[in-house]
Design an enzyme around this catalytic site. Structure first.
Site, PDB file in Angstrom:
ATOM      1  N   GLY A  11       0.821  -1.226   0.000  1.00  0.00           N
ATOM      2  CA  GLY A  11       0.000   0.000   0.000  1.00  0.00           C
ATOM      3  C   GLY A  11       0.847   1.265   0.000  1.00  0.00           C
ATOM      4  N   HIS A  12       1.980   1.246  -0.733  1.00  0.00           N
ATOM      5  CA  HIS A  12       2.955   2.359  -0.663  1.00  0.00           C
ATOM      6  C   HIS A  12       2.486   3.650  -1.327  1.00  0.00           C
ATOM      7  CE1 HIS A  12       3.544   0.956  -4.721  1.00  0.00           C
ATOM      8  NE2 HIS A  12       4.261   2.030  -4.974  1.00  0.00           N
ATOM      9  N   ARG A  13       1.356   3.595  -2.070  1.00  0.00           N
ATOM     10  CA  ARG A  13       0.888   4.846  -2.702  1.00  0.00           C
ATOM     11  C   ARG A  13      -0.231   5.502  -1.900  1.00  0.00           C
ATOM     12  NH1 ARG A  13      -0.157   3.946  -8.976  1.00  0.00           N
ATOM     13  NH2 ARG A  13      -1.876   2.740  -8.106  1.00  0.00           N
ATOM     14  N   LEU A  15      -2.268   6.936   1.710  1.00  0.00           N
ATOM     15  CA  LEU A  15      -1.991   7.989   2.698  1.00  0.00           C
ATOM     16  C   LEU A  15      -0.856   7.569   3.637  1.00  0.00           C
ATOM     17  CD1 LEU A  15      -2.915  10.610   4.290  1.00  0.00           C
ATOM     18  CD2 LEU A  15      -4.493   9.121   5.512  1.00  0.00           C
ATOM     19  N   TYR A 137     -15.774  -3.603   8.772  1.00  0.00           N
ATOM     20  CA  TYR A 137     -14.357  -3.198   8.710  1.00  0.00           C
ATOM     21  C   TYR A 137     -13.680  -3.479  10.060  1.00  0.00           C
ATOM     22  CZ  TYR A 137     -10.651   0.517   8.503  1.00  0.00           C
ATOM     23  OH  TYR A 137      -9.486   1.250   8.524  1.00  0.00           O
TER      24      TYR A 137
HETATM   25  N1  LIG Z   1      -6.967   6.847   6.762  1.00  0.00           N
HETATM   26  C1  LIG Z   1      -7.312   6.737   8.038  1.00  0.00           C
HETATM   27  O1  LIG Z   1      -7.857   7.683   8.629  1.00  0.00           O
HETATM   28  C2  LIG Z   1      -7.033   5.473   8.774  1.00  0.00           C
HETATM   29  C3  LIG Z   1      -6.417   4.376   8.188  1.00  0.00           C
HETATM   30  N2  LIG Z   1      -6.198   3.239   8.922  1.00  0.00           N
HETATM   31  C4  LIG Z   1      -5.532   2.078   8.350  1.00  0.00           C
HETATM   32  O2  LIG Z   1      -4.256   2.454   7.852  1.00  0.00           O
HETATM   33  C5  LIG Z   1      -3.933   1.671   6.709  1.00  0.00           C
HETATM   34  C6  LIG Z   1      -3.602   2.571   5.538  1.00  0.00           C
HETATM   35  O3  LIG Z   1      -4.734   3.363   5.226  1.00  0.00           O
HETATM   36  P1  LIG Z   1      -4.666   4.568   4.179  1.00  0.00           P
HETATM   37  O4  LIG Z   1      -3.263   4.842   3.840  1.00  0.00           O
HETATM   38  O5  LIG Z   1      -5.551   5.624   4.705  1.00  0.00           O
HETATM   39  O6  LIG Z   1      -5.398   3.927   2.932  1.00  0.00           O
HETATM   40  P2  LIG Z   1      -5.376   4.387   1.396  1.00  0.00           P
HETATM   41  O7  LIG Z   1      -6.728   4.103   0.849  1.00  0.00           O
HETATM   42  O8  LIG Z   1      -4.833   5.765   1.271  1.00  0.00           O
HETATM   43  O9  LIG Z   1      -4.339   3.391   0.744  1.00  0.00           O
HETATM   44  C7  LIG Z   1      -4.595   2.029   0.684  1.00  0.00           C
HETATM   45  C8  LIG Z   1      -3.533   1.362  -0.147  1.00  0.00           C
HETATM   46  O10 LIG Z   1      -3.874  -0.019  -0.217  1.00  0.00           O
HETATM   47  C9  LIG Z   1      -3.694  -0.467  -1.544  1.00  0.00           C
HETATM   48  N3  LIG Z   1      -4.653  -1.525  -1.811  1.00  0.00           N
HETATM   49  C10 LIG Z   1      -5.983  -1.530  -1.542  1.00  0.00           C
HETATM   50  N4  LIG Z   1      -6.519  -2.701  -1.922  1.00  0.00           N
HETATM   51  C11 LIG Z   1      -5.520  -3.448  -2.449  1.00  0.00           C
HETATM   52  C12 LIG Z   1      -5.435  -4.735  -3.008  1.00  0.00           C
HETATM   53  N5  LIG Z   1      -6.518  -5.535  -3.128  1.00  0.00           N
HETATM   54  N6  LIG Z   1      -4.241  -5.169  -3.469  1.00  0.00           N
HETATM   55  C13 LIG Z   1      -3.146  -4.373  -3.362  1.00  0.00           C
HETATM   56  N7  LIG Z   1      -3.137  -3.155  -2.831  1.00  0.00           N
HETATM   57  C14 LIG Z   1      -4.324  -2.693  -2.381  1.00  0.00           C
HETATM   58  C15 LIG Z   1      -3.907   0.743  -2.440  1.00  0.00           C
HETATM   59  O11 LIG Z   1      -3.123   0.528  -3.604  1.00  0.00           O
HETATM   60  P3  LIG Z   1      -3.115   1.467  -4.930  1.00  0.00           P
HETATM   61  O12 LIG Z   1      -2.648   2.821  -4.482  1.00  0.00           O
HETATM   62  O13 LIG Z   1      -2.159   0.844  -5.845  1.00  0.00           O
HETATM   63  O14 LIG Z   1      -4.528   1.479  -5.380  1.00  0.00           O
HETATM   64  C16 LIG Z   1      -3.398   1.878  -1.565  1.00  0.00           C
HETATM   65  O15 LIG Z   1      -2.039   2.125  -1.805  1.00  0.00           O
HETATM   66  C17 LIG Z   1      -5.133   0.751   6.458  1.00  0.00           C
HETATM   67  O16 LIG Z   1      -4.907  -0.479   7.078  1.00  0.00           O
HETATM   68  C18 LIG Z   1      -6.266   1.483   7.171  1.00  0.00           C
HETATM   69  O17 LIG Z   1      -7.259   0.581   7.554  1.00  0.00           O
HETATM   70  C19 LIG Z   1      -6.584   3.159  10.222  1.00  0.00           C
HETATM   71  C20 LIG Z   1      -7.184   4.192  10.844  1.00  0.00           C
HETATM   72  C21 LIG Z   1      -7.449   5.433  10.186  1.00  0.00           C
HETATM   73  C1  LIG Z   2     -10.847   6.280  10.416  1.00  0.00           C
HETATM   74  C2  LIG Z   2     -12.241   5.817  10.679  1.00  0.00           C
HETATM   75  O1  LIG Z   2     -13.094   6.373   9.695  1.00  0.00           O
HETATM   76  C3  LIG Z   2     -14.450   5.982   9.712  1.00  0.00           C
HETATM   77  O2  LIG Z   2     -15.096   6.361  10.865  1.00  0.00           O
HETATM   78  P1  LIG Z   2     -15.460   7.856  11.185  1.00  0.00           P
HETATM   79  O3  LIG Z   2     -14.467   8.442  12.093  1.00  0.00           O
HETATM   80  O4  LIG Z   2     -16.862   7.906  11.655  1.00  0.00           O
HETATM   81  O5  LIG Z   2     -15.319   8.498   9.737  1.00  0.00           O
HETATM   82  P2  LIG Z   2     -15.449   9.819   8.947  1.00  0.00           P
HETATM   83  O6  LIG Z   2     -14.154  10.497   8.886  1.00  0.00           O
HETATM   84  O7  LIG Z   2     -16.063   9.485   7.638  1.00  0.00           O
HETATM   85  O8  LIG Z   2     -16.535  10.710   9.739  1.00  0.00           O
HETATM   86  C4  LIG Z   2     -16.282  11.327  10.967  1.00  0.00           C
HETATM   87  C5  LIG Z   2     -17.462  12.177  11.368  1.00  0.00           C
HETATM   88  O9  LIG Z   2     -17.526  13.308  10.470  1.00  0.00           O
HETATM   89  C6  LIG Z   2     -18.843  13.482   9.993  1.00  0.00           C
HETATM   90  N1  LIG Z   2     -18.826  14.195   8.707  1.00  0.00           N
HETATM   91  C7  LIG Z   2     -19.317  15.447   8.510  1.00  0.00           C
HETATM   92  N2  LIG Z   2     -19.212  15.803   7.230  1.00  0.00           N
HETATM   93  C8  LIG Z   2     -18.606  14.749   6.593  1.00  0.00           C
HETATM   94  C9  LIG Z   2     -18.228  14.548   5.241  1.00  0.00           C
HETATM   95  O10 LIG Z   2     -18.424  15.390   4.359  1.00  0.00           O
HETATM   96  N3  LIG Z   2     -17.604  13.366   4.966  1.00  0.00           N
HETATM   97  C10 LIG Z   2     -17.360  12.419   5.928  1.00  0.00           C
HETATM   98  N4  LIG Z   2     -16.734  11.287   5.573  1.00  0.00           N
HETATM   99  N5  LIG Z   2     -17.755  12.588   7.228  1.00  0.00           N
HETATM  100  C11 LIG Z   2     -18.362  13.744   7.543  1.00  0.00           C
HETATM  101  C12 LIG Z   2     -19.389  12.050   9.951  1.00  0.00           C
HETATM  102  O11 LIG Z   2     -20.796  12.042   9.884  1.00  0.00           O
HETATM  103  C13 LIG Z   2     -18.827  11.495  11.260  1.00  0.00           C
HETATM  104  O12 LIG Z   2     -19.619  11.903  12.340  1.00  0.00           O
HETATM  105  C14 LIG Z   2     -14.601   4.545   9.571  1.00  0.00           C
HETATM  106  O13 LIG Z   2     -14.246   4.203   8.300  1.00  0.00           O
HETATM  107  C15 LIG Z   2     -13.763   3.797  10.570  1.00  0.00           C
HETATM  108  O14 LIG Z   2     -13.738   2.505  10.231  1.00  0.00           O
HETATM  109  C16 LIG Z   2     -12.376   4.344  10.747  1.00  0.00           C
HETATM  110  O15 LIG Z   2     -11.432   3.650  11.042  1.00  0.00           O
END
Ligand SMILES: NC(=O)C1=CN([C@@H]2O[C@H](COP(=O)(O)OP(=O)(O)OC[C@H]3O[C@@H](n4cnc5c(N)ncnc54)[C@H](OP(=O)(O)O)[C@@H]3O)[C@@H](O)[C@H]2O)C=CC1
Ligand SMILES: C[C@H]1O[C@H](OP(=O)(O)OP(=O)(O)OC[C@H]2O[C@@H](n3cnc4c(=O)[nH]c(N)nc43)[C@H](O)[C@@H]2O)[C@@H](O)[C@@H](O)C1=O
EC number: 1.1.1.271
Length: 348
Positions: A11-13, A15, A137
């Protein structure tokens, strides 16, 4: 990890994965291997097995997952449980078979019960029922923690799980429907400001549509006009936000310094290291977040709360005392991070 150890970032591309890549490079790690989703579908058991057989990585950062905000999690429930279970089953199992020295599995703080006491300690896992919107999830992530723990106990592997709070930063997903709140609000408020300044070409370019009329009708679906921006839910839920590069730094710190077999002392209790929270220990309400983004962007319109959209968990503040006691703390405050990521978004 040695500087020339073979390190696979899954998942290097994304966030977090892109921030881990940058962090490892800056620390002088020279042998990092990557595959895009298109090159290697991690849900496919056979291709993942072949990849591990050919590459034999020493260390694995498992940052690939099916990820999205509250609505994406709630709507695409089957995809979130299936893809996440498949990715982690394949990568964790192949890491065991190919004698990976250490693996870091990324979970999420949504593994904790919906009404967990605040702040949430690691030991609250599996003590009550989960939040419904992201239950599939969260169950996949809990299975990942237990899989790492079980392989460690049965096969003496060294697989560590970390539970990050909500993250944000460069390379985030800014989709208006499927993203998390912080990137969604940055893009929505930015587009509302452009509309209010009649910068129609920029709106059309941002959305990749053909005309300003098409852009306006698309944005209306998300409650974005020149006068106001819709915020989902009541604005009352609180969330904790961590800068993705701080998250990456914590991941590398843990890979460099911790092992599954390490235990922690809390008072006179010795606690086994099954998973570690990563966060700031500080949260804000969604209303406060939206106001800060509005101020950073310089939009003068209104914020309108749509209570037909879900609030999700009302609060999920992490207790980060375990991580802090190991010697790691976050650096970037939320206001500063919002400014940096907004700058990144408008210049990308
Ligand atoms: N973002 C957040 O707020 C949070 C994230 N996390 C966890 O952190 C980790 C990283 O999340 P984040 O960086 O946000 O996610 P992103 O969606 O930004 O990135 C996910 C990456 O996973 C790769 N990927 C997804 N599906 C596949 C697959 N089937 N095969 C190969 N590669 C795949 C994508 O590849 P490609 O770019 O090539 O499409 C992408 O690089 C995850 O485990 C997530 O659950 C936990 C809490 C909060
Ligand atoms: C990282 C975390 O992320 C998810 O959980 P979440 O924290 O609830 O996610 P969220 O960022 O989408 O929302 C946070 C709050 O914000 C409010 N909200 C307002 N306006 C918008 C809006 O425009 N977009 C979104 N997405 N939310 C909005 C929304 O209604 C909620 O009250 C899960 O995937 C969970 O599995 C997980 O791991």
């Amino acid at each position: 990890m040695d500087k020339n150890s073979k390190i696979y970032i899954a998942g290097h591309r994304g966030l977090v994965g892109s921030a881990i890549y940058k962090n490892l490079q800056s620390k002088g790690y020279t042998n990092i291997i990557t595959r895009t989703h298109q090159e290697l579908d991690l849900t496919n058991q056979t291709t993942v097995a072949t990849f591990f057989e050919e590459e034999k990585p020493d260390y694995v950062f498992l940052a690939a997952a099916k990820v999205g905000g509250i609505v994406a999690n709630n709507v695409y429930r089957a995809d979130f449980i299936y893809e996440n279970m498949m990715i982690q089953n394949n990568v964790i199992h192949q890491s065991y078979l190919h004698k990976v020295k250490k693996l870091l599995f990324l979970g999420s703080t949504c593994i904790y019960p919906k009404n967990a006491p605040q702040p949430m300690k690691e030991e609250y896992l599996l003590t009550d029922t989960l939040e419904y919107t992201n239950e599939p999830y969260a169950i996949a992530k809990i299975a990942g923690i237990k899989m790492c723990e079980s392989y460690n106990l049965q096969y003496s592997t060294n697989f560590i799980s970390v539970m990050p709070t909500n993250l944000y930063g460069p390379n985030d997903n800014f989709d208006l429907e499927k993203s998390h709140v912080l990137p969604a609000l940055i893009r929505k408020i930015h587009l509302a400001k452009l509309l209010s300044e009649s910068k129609h070409d920029e709106v059309v370019k941002d959305l990749g549509v053909n005309s300003i009329d098409e852009a306006r009708s698309y944005l209306l679906k998300f409650g974005v006009t020149e006068k106001s921006v819709e915020i989902w839910g009541s604005g009352k839920p609180k969330r904790e936000f961590l800068w993705s590069e701080d998250m990456a730094d914590a991941c590398v710190f843990i890979m460099e310094n911790r092992n599954f077999s390490d235990t922690y002392n809390e008072g006179d209790k010795e606690i086994r290291n099954t998973h570690i929270n990563i966060g700031t220990g500080k949260d804000v309400s969604i209303k406060e977040l939206a106001e800060t983004i509005k101020e950073t962007i310089g939009f003068n319109g209104d914020l309108v709360f749509n209570t037909e959209k879900p609030d999700g968990t009302m609060r999920k503040l992490t207790d980060v005392s375990k991580l802090n006691s190991l010697g790691w703390e976050y650096k970037i405050e939320l206001k500063e991070g919002i400014k940096i990521v907004y700058g990144w978004y408008i210049n990308k």
